[in-house]
Design a protein around this motif. Sequence first.
Motif, mmCIF file in Angstrom:
data_model
loop_
_atom_site.group_PDB
_atom_site.id
_atom_site.type_symbol
_atom_site.label_atom_id
_atom_site.label_comp_id
_atom_site.label_asym_id
_atom_site.label_seq_id
_atom_site.Cartn_x
_atom_site.Cartn_y
_atom_site.Cartn_z
ATOM 1 N N ASN A 164 -37.469 -16.968 19.439
ATOM 2 C CA ASN A 164 -38.611 -16.044 19.431
ATOM 3 C C ASN A 164 -38.352 -14.861 18.501
ATOM 4 O O ASN A 164 -38.674 -13.706 18.815
ATOM 5 C CB ASN A 164 -38.931 -15.563 20.852
ATOM 6 C CG ASN A 164 -39.408 -16.683 21.742
ATOM 7 O OD1 ASN A 164 -38.843 -17.764 21.735
ATOM 8 N ND2 ASN A 164 -40.439 -16.460 22.521
ATOM 9 N N GLU A 209 -40.619 -21.675 28.273
ATOM 10 C CA GLU A 209 -39.542 -20.717 28.535
ATOM 11 C C GLU A 209 -38.638 -21.156 29.685
ATOM 12 O O GLU A 209 -37.546 -20.621 29.859
ATOM 13 C CB GLU A 209 -40.121 -19.337 28.817
ATOM 14 C CG GLU A 209 -41.042 -19.266 30.019
ATOM 15 C CD GLU A 209 -41.700 -17.897 30.186
ATOM 16 O OE1 GLU A 209 -42.220 -17.626 31.281
ATOM 17 O OE2 GLU A 209 -41.705 -17.116 29.224
ATOM 18 N N HIS A 235 -42.227 -20.701 24.642
ATOM 19 C CA HIS A 235 -43.536 -20.130 24.926
ATOM 20 C C HIS A 235 -43.743 -19.909 26.426
ATOM 21 O O HIS A 235 -42.996 -20.422 27.259
ATOM 22 C CB HIS A 235 -44.643 -21.022 24.358
ATOM 23 C CG HIS A 235 -44.639 -22.429 24.898
ATOM 24 N ND1 HIS A 235 -44.951 -22.736 26.204
ATOM 25 C CD2 HIS A 235 -44.368 -23.629 24.286
ATOM 26 C CE1 HIS A 235 -44.877 -24.038 26.387
ATOM 27 N NE2 HIS A 235 -44.514 -24.601 25.248
ATOM 28 N N ARG A 236 -44.784 -19.156 26.739
ATOM 29 C CA ARG A 236 -45.112 -18.859 28.131
ATOM 30 C C ARG A 236 -45.462 -20.139 28.874
ATOM 31 O O ARG A 236 -45.903 -21.128 28.282
ATOM 32 C CB ARG A 236 -46.282 -17.875 28.207
ATOM 33 C CG ARG A 236 -47.583 -18.410 27.605
ATOM 34 C CD ARG A 236 -48.664 -17.334 27.609
ATOM 35 N NE ARG A 236 -49.848 -17.744 26.867
ATOM 36 C CZ ARG A 236 -50.886 -18.394 27.386
ATOM 37 N NH1 ARG A 236 -50.872 -18.731 28.675
ATOM 38 N NH2 ARG A 236 -51.929 -18.716 26.640
ATOM 39 N N ARG A 245 -46.377 -23.232 38.555
ATOM 40 C CA ARG A 245 -46.413 -24.110 37.392
ATOM 41 C C ARG A 245 -47.170 -25.387 37.712
ATOM 42 O O ARG A 245 -47.102 -25.910 38.827
ATOM 43 C CB ARG A 245 -44.983 -24.471 36.968
ATOM 44 C CG ARG A 245 -44.209 -23.353 36.331
ATOM 45 C CD ARG A 245 -42.767 -23.762 36.115
ATOM 46 N NE ARG A 245 -42.675 -25.042 35.420
ATOM 47 C CZ ARG A 245 -41.565 -25.748 35.314
ATOM 48 N NH1 ARG A 245 -40.449 -25.323 35.880
ATOM 49 N NH2 ARG A 245 -41.549 -26.887 34.661
#
Length: 277
Positions: A164, A209, A235-236, A245
């Motif tokens: 990132n 992530e 990424h998120r 999730r």
Amino acid sequence: MFATRFAPSPTGYLHMGHAFSAWTAFEAAQAAHGRFVLRIEDTDQTRCRPEYEAAIYEDLAWLGLEWEKPVRRQSAHMDDYGAALARLHEMGVLYRCFRTRKDLLDGLAAAPHGFSAPDIVAPISAAEEEDLLAQNKPYAWRLSLSRARARLGAEWEHLGFEANGIWIKAEPERLGDIVLARKEFPASYHLASVLDDGLQAITHVIRGEDLAEAAHIHVVLQALLGLPTPVYHHHRLILDAQGKRFAKRNQSVTLRSLRESGTSLDQIRARLGLSVA
């Protein structure tokens, strides 16, 4: 050349989280005029099913993605992983671990406060190993961080990766002596993923992530096997209405069910916070 990949396991139908990850990787490749690779990570033959693999191709095509062909299916390349494991064995950085999942959980429960699973695995004596092998006890091959450190020497202190946009010094101790192979799984996720990224010339790994920690140990394997370290982007994660999730077991949010219910791609992209044409 820029090259990234999407590497699902065919253990269930793809969901919204997969759509976000696949679109993120695909659009990054398009923006860079690079390669987008689809890889099927199906080493777990007890859970992977052909109908789920077929659905992956169908779902990704519906999302408007195009990928290189032929697609690499990990189950068809076990010899590659076996050869990599043999190389690591020759380097002396592996050891047999006979502790079961229950042993590790019991050991963790009995360990002093603050200890974690990586603290309670270690090589055993040659005599103990010989005795357990004579009893035909199952075992896993683990990567010894202490032996890997000795093998890499001064290089160890410089291990790190870009994630990132930030350079991060590797801390492989976070994961400890990871399993690289078991009797029922000839290659763990760590070994197969690292080797495939190298063989497929992946320059950028774009993933959730939740896998950020894996990079700390992957750079060790890359150094040992002489493979380049890609740039990472984590990424998120995409969460449901309850803040959890998405999971493959939740059939109501699979791409298959959304498509069948008449949900449009623009609606899915909007829900994911992605641009809509």
